[in-house]
Structure formats: structure tokens, C-alpha cells
Design a protein around this motif. Structure first.
Motif, PDB file in Angstrom:
ATOM      1  N   MET A 150      -4.786  12.364  -7.118  1.00 16.83           N
ATOM      2  CA  MET A 150      -4.186  12.220  -5.791  1.00 16.83           C
ATOM      3  C   MET A 150      -5.056  11.402  -4.845  1.00 16.83           C
ATOM      4  SD  MET A 150      -1.248  13.618  -5.917  1.00 16.83           S
ATOM      5  CE  MET A 150      -0.862  13.587  -4.170  1.00 16.83           C
ATOM      6  N   SER A 151      -6.315  11.184  -5.202  1.00 12.55           N
ATOM      7  CA  SER A 151      -7.205  10.393  -4.347  1.00 12.55           C
ATOM      8  C   SER A 151      -6.889   8.906  -4.400  1.00 12.55           C
ATOM      9  CB  SER A 151      -8.666  10.612  -4.771  1.00 12.55           C
ATOM     10  OG  SER A 151      -9.028  11.964  -4.630  1.00 12.55           O
ATOM     11  N   GLY A 152      -6.049   8.489  -5.348  1.00 16.48           N
ATOM     12  CA  GLY A 152      -5.753   7.069  -5.506  1.00 16.48           C
ATOM     13  C   GLY A 152      -4.443   6.623  -4.905  1.00 16.48           C
ATOM     14  N   ILE A 153      -3.864   7.408  -3.988  1.00 10.33           N
ATOM     15  CA  ILE A 153      -2.542   7.058  -3.460  1.00 10.33           C
ATOM     16  C   ILE A 153      -2.614   6.252  -2.165  1.00 10.33           C
ATOM     17  CG2 ILE A 153      -1.462   9.061  -4.539  1.00 10.33           C
ATOM     18  CD1 ILE A 153      -1.478  10.434  -1.810  1.00 10.33           C
ATOM     19  N   TYR A 154      -3.834   6.134  -1.572  1.00  8.71           N
ATOM     20  CA  TYR A 154      -3.971   5.386  -0.325  1.00  8.71           C
ATOM     21  C   TYR A 154      -4.997   4.268  -0.480  1.00  8.71           C
ATOM     22  CZ  TYR A 154      -1.671   9.442   1.814  1.00  8.71           C
ATOM     23  OH  TYR A 154      -0.790  10.450   2.124  1.00  8.71           O
ATOM     24  N   ASP A 155      -4.811   3.210   0.279  1.00 10.86           N
ATOM     25  CA  ASP A 155      -5.783   2.126   0.391  1.00 10.86           C
ATOM     26  C   ASP A 155      -6.243   2.023   1.844  1.00 10.86           C
ATOM     27  OD1 ASP A 155      -5.691   1.389  -2.254  1.00 10.86           O
ATOM     28  OD2 ASP A 155      -4.116  -0.113  -1.961  1.00 10.86           O
ATOM     29  N   ILE A 156      -7.514   1.701   2.027  1.00 12.33           N
ATOM     30  CA  ILE A 156      -8.047   1.457   3.367  1.00 12.33           C
ATOM     31  C   ILE A 156      -7.969  -0.037   3.650  1.00 12.33           C
ATOM     32  CG2 ILE A 156     -10.109   1.530   4.816  1.00 12.33           C
ATOM     33  CD1 ILE A 156      -8.952   4.252   4.388  1.00 12.33           C
ATOM     34  N   VAL A 157      -7.330  -0.388   4.760  1.00  9.03           N
ATOM     35  CA  VAL A 157      -7.245  -1.794   5.176  1.00  9.03           C
ATOM     36  C   VAL A 157      -7.672  -1.884   6.644  1.00  9.03           C
ATOM     37  CG1 VAL A 157      -5.426  -2.377   3.534  1.00  9.03           C
ATOM     38  CG2 VAL A 157      -4.807  -1.564   5.813  1.00  9.03           C
ATOM     39  N   TRP A 158      -8.148  -3.046   7.018  1.00 11.51           N
ATOM     40  CA  TRP A 158      -8.582  -3.280   8.392  1.00 11.51           C
ATOM     41  C   TRP A 158      -7.536  -4.142   9.100  1.00 11.51           C
ATOM     42  CZ3 TRP A 158     -12.929  -1.021  10.466  1.00 11.51           C
ATOM     43  CH2 TRP A 158     -13.764  -0.369   9.558  1.00 11.51           C
ATOM     44  N   VAL A 159      -7.042  -3.644  10.222  1.00 12.26           N
ATOM     45  CA  VAL A 159      -6.000  -4.330  10.977  1.00 12.26           C
ATOM     46  C   VAL A 159      -6.399  -4.399  12.453  1.00 12.26           C
ATOM     47  CG1 VAL A 159      -4.170  -3.605   9.390  1.00 12.26           C
ATOM     48  CG2 VAL A 159      -4.705  -2.193  11.386  1.00 12.26           C
ATOM     49  N   TYR A 160      -5.816  -5.364  13.128  1.00 11.46           N
ATOM     50  CA  TYR A 160      -6.093  -5.478  14.566  1.00 11.46           C
ATOM     51  C   TYR A 160      -5.224  -4.479  15.326  1.00 11.46           C
ATOM     52  CZ  TYR A 160      -6.637  -7.402  19.234  1.00 11.46           C
ATOM     53  OH  TYR A 160      -6.904  -7.548  20.578  1.00 11.46           O
ATOM     54  N   SER A 161      -5.823  -3.772  16.264  1.00 11.76           N
ATOM     55  CA  SER A 161      -5.117  -2.772  17.058  1.00 11.76           C
ATOM     56  C   SER A 161      -4.985  -3.238  18.502  1.00 11.76           C
ATOM     57  CB  SER A 161      -5.866  -1.431  17.014  1.00 11.76           C
ATOM     58  OG  SER A 161      -5.314  -0.505  17.928  1.00 11.76           O
ATOM     59  N   ASP A 162      -3.760  -3.259  18.996  1.00 16.85           N
ATOM     60  CA  ASP A 162      -3.528  -3.598  20.397  1.00 16.85           C
ATOM     61  C   ASP A 162      -4.016  -2.489  21.327  1.00 16.85           C
ATOM     62  OD1 ASP A 162      -2.342  -6.007  19.721  1.00 16.85           O
ATOM     63  OD2 ASP A 162      -0.343  -5.093  19.519  1.00 16.85           O
ATOM     64  N   VAL A 163      -4.036  -1.270  20.819  1.00 15.92           N
ATOM     65  CA  VAL A 163      -4.471  -0.138  21.637  1.00 15.92           C
ATOM     66  C   VAL A 163      -5.958  -0.242  21.949  1.00 15.92           C
ATOM     67  CG1 VAL A 163      -4.712   2.378  21.707  1.00 15.92           C
ATOM     68  CG2 VAL A 163      -2.668   1.343  20.691  1.00 15.92           C
ATOM     69  N   TYR A 164      -6.772  -0.552  20.926  1.00 17.64           N
ATOM     70  CA  TYR A 164      -8.228  -0.607  21.107  1.00 17.64           C
ATOM     71  C   TYR A 164      -8.741  -2.029  21.300  1.00 17.64           C
ATOM     72  CZ  TYR A 164      -7.764   4.116  19.261  1.00 17.64           C
ATOM     73  OH  TYR A 164      -7.393   5.418  19.058  1.00 17.64           O
ATOM     74  N   TYR A 177       1.211   4.801  -5.319  1.00 22.93           N
ATOM     75  CA  TYR A 177       1.989   5.842  -4.639  1.00 22.93           C
ATOM     76  C   TYR A 177       3.486   5.599  -4.803  1.00 22.93           C
ATOM     77  CZ  TYR A 177       3.999   8.570  -0.814  1.00 22.93           C
ATOM     78  OH  TYR A 177       4.766   9.431  -0.069  1.00 22.93           O
ATOM     79  N   TYR A 178       3.940   4.387  -4.501  1.00 25.42           N
ATOM     80  CA  TYR A 178       5.373   4.104  -4.541  1.00 25.42           C
ATOM     81  C   TYR A 178       5.927   4.117  -5.973  1.00 25.42           C
ATOM     82  CZ  TYR A 178       5.174   2.867   0.387  1.00 25.42           C
ATOM     83  OH  TYR A 178       5.017   2.915   1.750  1.00 25.42           O
ATOM     84  N   ALA A 179       5.076   3.781  -6.936  1.00 29.76           N
ATOM     85  CA  ALA A 179       5.530   3.760  -8.331  1.00 29.76           C
ATOM     86  C   ALA A 179       5.646   5.167  -8.920  1.00 29.76           C
ATOM     87  CB  ALA A 179       4.571   2.925  -9.184  1.00 29.76           C
ATOM     88  N   ASN A 180       4.910   6.122  -8.342  1.00 33.66           N
ATOM     89  CA  ASN A 180       4.870   7.469  -8.935  1.00 33.66           C
ATOM     90  C   ASN A 180       5.095   8.569  -7.888  1.00 33.66           C
ATOM     91  OD1 ASN A 180       3.657   6.740 -11.771  1.00 33.66           O
ATOM     92  ND2 ASN A 180       2.368   5.686 -10.262  1.00 33.66           N
ATOM     93  N   GLU A 181       5.775   8.240  -6.803  1.00 35.30           N
ATOM     94  CA  GLU A 181       5.873   9.177  -5.688  1.00 35.30           C
ATOM     95  C   GLU A 181       6.450  10.536  -6.094  1.00 35.30           C
ATOM     96  OE1 GLU A 181       7.808   9.510  -1.190  1.00 35.30           O
ATOM     97  OE2 GLU A 181       8.150   7.724  -2.432  1.00 35.30           O
ATOM     98  N   TYR A 182       7.614  10.550  -6.713  1.00 35.97           N
ATOM     99  CA  TYR A 182       8.250  11.837  -7.021  1.00 35.97           C
ATOM    100  C   TYR A 182       7.468  12.647  -8.060  1.00 35.97           C
ATOM    101  CZ  TYR A 182      11.595  15.327  -8.531  1.00 35.97           C
ATOM    102  OH  TYR A 182      12.178  16.514  -8.867  1.00 35.97           O
ATOM    103  N   PRO A 183       7.165  12.111  -9.245  1.00 39.04           N
ATOM    104  CA  PRO A 183       6.427  12.932 -10.221  1.00 39.04           C
ATOM    105  C   PRO A 183       5.030  13.306  -9.747  1.00 39.04           C
ATOM    106  CG  PRO A 183       6.557  10.659 -10.973  1.00 39.04           C
ATOM    107  CD  PRO A 183       7.461  10.774  -9.794  1.00 39.04           C
ATOM    108  N   LEU A 184       4.400  12.425  -8.958  1.00 37.08           N
ATOM    109  CA  LEU A 184       3.049  12.690  -8.480  1.00 37.08           C
ATOM    110  C   LEU A 184       3.026  13.891  -7.555  1.00 37.08           C
ATOM    111  CD1 LEU A 184       0.323  11.266  -8.972  1.00 37.08           C
ATOM    112  CD2 LEU A 184       0.659  10.081  -6.802  1.00 37.08           C
ATOM    113  N   PHE A 185       3.921  13.922  -6.570  1.00 35.58           N
ATOM    114  CA  PHE A 185       3.924  15.027  -5.617  1.00 35.58           C
ATOM    115  C   PHE A 185       4.519  16.292  -6.227  1.00 35.58           C
ATOM    116  CE2 PHE A 185       2.898  11.763  -2.629  1.00 35.58           C
ATOM    117  CZ  PHE A 185       2.181  12.426  -1.640  1.00 35.58           C
ATOM    118  N   GLU A 186       5.424  16.130  -7.177  1.00 33.88           N
ATOM    119  CA  GLU A 186       5.933  17.301  -7.906  1.00 33.88           C
ATOM    120  C   GLU A 186       4.796  17.960  -8.672  1.00 33.88           C
ATOM    121  OE1 GLU A 186       9.355  19.683  -9.078  1.00 33.88           O
ATOM    122  OE2 GLU A 186       9.015  18.191  -7.531  1.00 33.88           O
TER     123      GLU A 186
END
Length: 341
Positions: A150-164, A177-186
Motif C-alpha cells: 500500500m506504500s506504493g499507491i502515491y507519488d510525491i510531485v512538486w507543484v506551484y501553489s497560488d496559495v503560498y 493505484y488506478y490499475a489496481n484500485e478495487y482489488p488493492l483496497f479490497e
């Protein structure tokens, strides 16, 4: 609840209470590990409890690092936001995984103590220190390995924020994540129910046997078991104290496991009981309290050992008394050198 009141409650729970408990847990588990190392690992229970302390230390350390966003916000809100997002990926799952590992290890400790009560003369050669170490490591690797996917379902990316008005780190769902969403969370939800539930059942079953055997032993000692031909097994005073102490520890696990099991069952049955769904606020509230339970569970063992184990207390006092005496001797030597100079 107003937005301001919600923010205040989140600060109290997230950055004050959990941060404090996690830091206490770090110190407490380091002390537990130090004391058991000092005592040595001739007893199998020292090995299993040290393994639990290592995982509890990892849990508390991850929780403390995750909550560093609070202090960071005092000098940079953008850095705090980045750290919060990075921590979700790096630390949130580790806290859950360590809870699952320690619950299964607690079940093993309950089985070990149950055997100690039922067959005290055979358990010494049945569960040797090497066997205890092998079992503890196997449980740690297997349980952690089952959830680490489950640690491999997210990626860290750097984006520009208008707030900060600067670049910050965010986490995004990746292709895995998108390829295995249902069986992974099940798989994740079922595992989150089955492993704690299995540990819970084993702990309760072994605890009932231990309590029954302790009562039989008490009757034997008081002379009520003589009519049975004195066939009841007697435990030494030390073994009884160890068993009672571990009963308190497994009791803490029962207290913390039951709401987590109920939470996962509710999440599995009720689709809307999750983040960003119909019952989002209630789910977040329950998750916070479960999180606090996990941290308390990870920080409390030192205080149980200190209160109920005379050998643990003696080793603890001996360690720090010796260090204090060494420091005093060094100061005395320095004073004598200064005087002679």
C-alpha cells in the motif's frame, strides 16, 4: 462546529496531544530496549517484548516526524504543507503497519505465556531464545510485507501553489493505484480486519486459559487441590508475576484492537464511511481517536514493566545509578586534579 473551532480542535489533537504522546513513546521504548539489552536475552519473553518495543519505537518516531509540520508552520506555512503531504506517504502507513505487526506479536506473546503456564517444564526447551527470535522476525517480516504494498499507491510531485506563492510538495495517486484500485483496497480492508481480529481472538483465548490455570495454581497452593493427587502444575512466584504483567499488556492490546476492528468492519460494510464521502467528518473523528489509541498503546509498555516487574526496575535503577556514580567519580577526579594544580 465553526471552521475556527475545528482548526483549534485539530491542533490540540494533531499537534499537541499526538505529538506529546509520540515523543513520550520514543523515550519510553528506547528505555525498554536498553533495559532488555542490559538484562540479556536468555529469556524468550525478553526477545519478543524487545521486538514489540522496536516496532512501537518505529510507530512513535513516525508519528512524531509526521507532526513536525506543526512546529515548521511557525517559520514557513509552505514548508509545513509540503512536510504534511510528504508525511502522508512516508509515515501514515508505517504507523498502521507497525500496529498490525505488534498486534500479531502480542498474540504470539499470549501463546508463549499460555504454554509457559500449561507446560512450564517443557516450554523452556520448546521455545528457546533462538526459536523466539526466529518467530519474532518471521512475524515482523511477513506481516509488514503483507501491507507494505500500500506504500506504493502515491507519488510525491512538486507543484506551484497560488496559495503560498511558491512550489510545494503534494501527493498524487499513481498509475499503480488506478490499475489496481478495487482489488488493492479490497485486500487492504480485509487484511485490516482479519489480522487484528485473528490476534484479538488468540489473545482472548490464551488469556482465558492463563487465568484458569492461575486459579488452579492458587487452589493448589492453598491446599484445595490435594484431593486431585496434586496433579496441578505450580508456577514459581516470578513466573506468576511475569504472566500477570503480560496479561496487563495483552489487555491493553485488546482495548486498542477492539475499536480498530469495529472501525474497519464499518468501513468495509458502509461504503460512504470514508474520506471525502458522506460520513467524512465522522470518519475523520473516529480515525483521530484510533490514532491516539495506537500511540498510547505504543508508549505505555515501559510504565507497565516499571510498575509490575521488579527485575525491570532493578535493572533500570542499576543502569542509571552506575552512570550517576561514574559521573560523580569523574567530577571528583577533576576536582582533585584542579586542587593539586
Amino acid at each position: 462546529m465553526s471552521t475556527e473551532a475545528r482548526k483549534i480542535s485539530e491542533i490540540i489533537l494533531d499537534f499537541v496531544l499526538s505529538f506529546t504522546i509520540s515523543n513520550i513513546g520514543i523515550v519510553a521504548n528506547v528505555l525498554v530496549i536498553m533495559v532488555f539489552i542490559k538484562q540479556g536475552f536468555k529469556e524468550s519473553v525478553n526477545i519478543s517484548m524487545t521486538t514489540i518495543a522496536v516496532w512501537d519505537l518505529a510507530k512513535c518516531l513516525a508519528a512524531s516526524l509526521q507532526r513536525m509540520a506543526g512546529p515548521m508552520a511557525t517559520w514557513s506555512e509552505a514548508d509545513a504543507e509540503s512536510w504534511t503531504n510528504i508525511s502522508v506517504v512516508a509515515f501514515s502507513h508505517l504507523i498502521c503497519y507497525s500496529t498490525y505487526v505488534t498486534s500479531v506479536l502480542a498474540a504470539y506473546v499470549a501463546v508463549e505465556r499460555c504454554l509457559c503456564v500449561c507446560i512450564p517444564f517443557k516450554v523452556k526447551w520448546l521455545i528457546t531464545p533462538k526459536v523466539a527470535l526466529s518467530i519474532s522476525l518471521t512475524i515482523s517480516v511477513v506481516i509488514f510485507g503483507l501491507f507494505v504494498v500500500m506504500s506504493g499507491i502515491y507519488d510525491i510531485v512538486w507543484v506551484y501553489s497560488d496559495v503560498y506563492n511558491q512550489t510545494i510538495a503534494v501527493y498524487l495517486k499513481n498509475d499503480f493505484y488506478y490499475a489496481n484500485e478495487y482489488p488493492l483496497f479490497e485486500y487492504y480492508n480485509l487484511s485490516g480486519i482479519l489480522w487484528p481480529l485473528a490476534s484479538f481472538v488468540v489473545i482472548i483465548f490464551c488469556t482465558l486459559i492463563i487465568v484458569h490455570k492461575l486459579k488452579e495454581s492458587t487452589k493448589f497452593r492453598s491446599g484445595h487441590a490435594e484431593a486431585k493427587g496434586q496433579s496441578t502444575i505450580q508456577l514459581s512466584t516470578r513466573d506468576k508475576q511475569v504472566v500477570k504483567m503480560l496479561l496487563v499488556i495483552v489487555g491493553v492490546y485488546v482495548f486498542s484492537l477492539f475499536p480498530r476492528i469495529a472501525h474497519y468492519i464499518a468501513k468495509y460494510i458502509i461504503h460512504e464511511f470514508y474520506f471525502l464521502r458522506l460520513y467524512h467528518n465522522f470518519f475523520v473523528c473516529v480515525t483521530y481517536f484510533l490514532y491516539i489509541f495506537d500511540l498510547v498503546n505504543g508508549a505505555v509498555n515501559f510504565f507497565i514493566f516499571f510498575a509490575m516487574s521488579t527485575s525491570f526496575r532493578a535493572t533500570f535503577y542499576k543502569m542509571f545509578k552506575r552512570r550517576k556514580q561514574t559521573n560523580n567519580n569523574n567530577l571528583t577526579e577533576c576536582s582533585n586534579i584542579d586542587a593539586s594544580a
